[in-house]
Design an enzyme around this catalytic site. Structure first.
Site, PDB file in Angstrom:
ATOM      1  N   GLY A  96       0.838  -1.197   0.000  1.00 36.56           N
ATOM      2  CA  GLY A  96       0.000   0.000   0.000  1.00 36.56           C
ATOM      3  C   GLY A  96       0.866   1.238   0.000  1.00 36.56           C
ATOM      4  N   ALA A 112      -0.033   7.801   1.177  1.00 38.53           N
ATOM      5  CA  ALA A 112       0.791   8.789   1.874  1.00 38.53           C
ATOM      6  C   ALA A 112       1.659   8.136   2.953  1.00 38.53           C
ATOM      7  CB  ALA A 112      -0.100   9.870   2.472  1.00 38.53           C
ATOM      8  N   ILE A 113       1.029   7.372   3.844  1.00 41.81           N
ATOM      9  CA  ILE A 113       1.771   6.732   4.928  1.00 41.81           C
ATOM     10  C   ILE A 113       2.722   5.671   4.383  1.00 41.81           C
ATOM     11  CG2 ILE A 113       1.564   5.220   6.942  1.00 41.81           C
ATOM     12  CD1 ILE A 113       0.862   8.102   7.568  1.00 41.81           C
ATOM     13  N   GLY A 114       2.215   4.806   3.520  1.00 42.38           N
ATOM     14  CA  GLY A 114       3.060   3.754   2.958  1.00 42.38           C
ATOM     15  C   GLY A 114       4.238   4.305   2.179  1.00 42.38           C
ATOM     16  N   ASN A 151      -4.826   2.810  11.282  1.00 40.91           N
ATOM     17  CA  ASN A 151      -5.606   3.386  12.368  1.00 40.91           C
ATOM     18  C   ASN A 151      -6.787   2.507  12.741  1.00 40.91           C
ATOM     19  OD1 ASN A 151      -4.092   5.810  12.667  1.00 40.91           O
ATOM     20  ND2 ASN A 151      -5.107   6.679  10.867  1.00 40.91           N
ATOM     21  N   LYS A 165      -3.364   6.721  19.979  1.00 38.70           N
ATOM     22  CA  LYS A 165      -3.538   7.291  18.644  1.00 38.70           C
ATOM     23  C   LYS A 165      -5.013   7.403  18.289  1.00 38.70           C
ATOM     24  CE  LYS A 165      -2.604   8.627  14.408  1.00 38.70           C
ATOM     25  NZ  LYS A 165      -2.012   7.731  13.392  1.00 38.70           N
ATOM     26  N   SER A 201      -7.172  11.970   7.828  1.00 43.11           N
ATOM     27  CA  SER A 201      -7.238  11.062   6.680  1.00 43.11           C
ATOM     28  C   SER A 201      -8.671  10.730   6.297  1.00 43.11           C
ATOM     29  CB  SER A 201      -6.457   9.782   6.984  1.00 43.11           C
ATOM     30  OG  SER A 201      -7.032   9.090   8.094  1.00 43.11           O
ATOM     31  N   GLU A 207     -12.858   4.804   6.250  1.00 42.20           N
ATOM     32  CA  GLU A 207     -12.578   3.826   7.309  1.00 42.20           C
ATOM     33  C   GLU A 207     -13.494   4.035   8.519  1.00 42.20           C
ATOM     34  OE1 GLU A 207      -8.124   2.597   7.613  1.00 42.20           O
ATOM     35  OE2 GLU A 207      -8.189   4.760   7.413  1.00 42.20           O
TER      36      GLU A 207
END
Length: 326
Positions: free
Chosen positions: A7, A10-12, A102, A205, A273, A285
């Site tokens: 994936g 952005a994070i990946g 998340n 988080k 996100s 999500e």
């Protein structure tokens, strides 16, 4: 260390670039314009500590890459079923799989040690498809703190400083494999560590997601703009207090002052996100981030009236956009 990032959003993308910068043998599973851009021009990250430009191997399928030492899953929770169906060729006999995402994870009550040991969460893993494909033996929990956005295909902009990833075994052991993953990221200039209480890290988080995500999404504004309204600021404090109460009812030790936490997060001019997904027309999500915590609150008898209202409004917005069908 041979690591595949499954994936490349952005994070990946940020994590993959840090791993490659640190010297790991990195590959990426991506698709569409992001895949084409990385294959042609490499992966670029614009971060506060400087620009990173690397050229990891990028592929559309796991079969193109073969078995890995570790896989880091950085997709949205909504894509987990497709990950379960595609990840097989990446898995050798000892391959670990870290879920860096998340929300309440599918494995939350595995090796947890309470009366809820082994409880399934069908809302986040319908039909146990992830559990059956990957299993808990391979699984490592993950938490990422990084505010970043794909600004164009193959380019990620990082808005935050002090970014970090936290890894943790489901039974809270400090293991060689979690320490190795943390070390690989630290070598690339990103904060990382192995935790002896991954569920407390996850919930810490999640509290921020619960406090900021629904309010900012319904307002269609970044966190700073949303929190400039004193009514919404107080609502965020109430959401934080309620989320803390749910975590503590689950037996977690979380040291946090709701007003201090809200004051620190309210100055961030970043869109959560979940709002980015709404604006981009991507599946949202809602289940893992918002519905599952509320279900737990109800089961535990923890009052969460402000969260109930804000999440109900978020679900209405997601359904109206055709991005959530439950």
């Amino acid at each position: 260390m041979k690591i595949c990032v499954f994936g490349a959003g952005a994070i990946g993308g940020h994590i993959a670039a840090r791993l490659a910068k640190g010297g790991a043998d990195v590959s990426i599973i991506a698709r569409g314009a992001q895949l084409a851009a990385i294959q042609e021009n490499g992966l670029k990250v614009l971060a506060p500590d400087g620009e990173i430009h690397v050229h990891p191997r990028a592929a559309a399928t796991a079969a193109e890459l073969g078995p890995q030492d570790a896989v880091l899953v950085t997709t949205k929770q909504t894509a987990l079923a497709s990950v379960a169906g595609a990840i097989g060729p990446l898995l050798g006999a000892e391959t670990s799989v870290s879920f860096i995402m998340n929300g309440v994870p599918w494995w939350y009550f595995d090796h947890e040690g309470s009366a809820r040991e082994g409880t399934r969460l069908p809302l986040v893993d319908p039909g146990d498809v992830v559990r059956d494909a990957i299993g808990t033996r391979r699984t490592i929990g993950g938490v990422v703190w990084s505010a970043c956005t794909v600004v164009e295909p193959g380019v990620v902009k990082v808005a935050s400083q002090g970014d970090r990833v936290i890894f943790g075994e489901l039974d809270n052991r400090i293991s060689e494999r979690t320490q190795a993953l943390a070390g690989a990221l630290k070598a690339g200039g990103m904060g990382a560590r192995a935790s002896a209480d991954i569920r407390a890290e996850l919930w810490t988080k999640l509290i921020g997601n619960l406090a900021n995500g629904p309010l900012s999404t319904v307002a269609r504004q970044d966190i700073k703009t949303t929190m400039s309204d004193p009514v919404l600021y107080e609502a965020a404090i109430a959401c934080t207090e309620e989320a803390l109460a749910i975590g503590r009812a689950l037996g977690l030790t979380i040291e946090m002052d709701a007003r201090d936490r809200t004051a620190r997060s309210s100055g961030i001019a970043h869109k959560p996100s979940i709002l980015q997904d709404l604006e981009a027309g991507r599946p949202m999500e809602v289940a893992a981030l918002f519905e599952q915590p509320i279900l737990l609150a109800r089961e535990l008898g923890v009052p969460a009236p402000t969260l109930e209202i804000s999440i109900a409004l978020l679900k209405q917005a997601a359904r109206a956009a055709g991005l959530y069908n439950q």
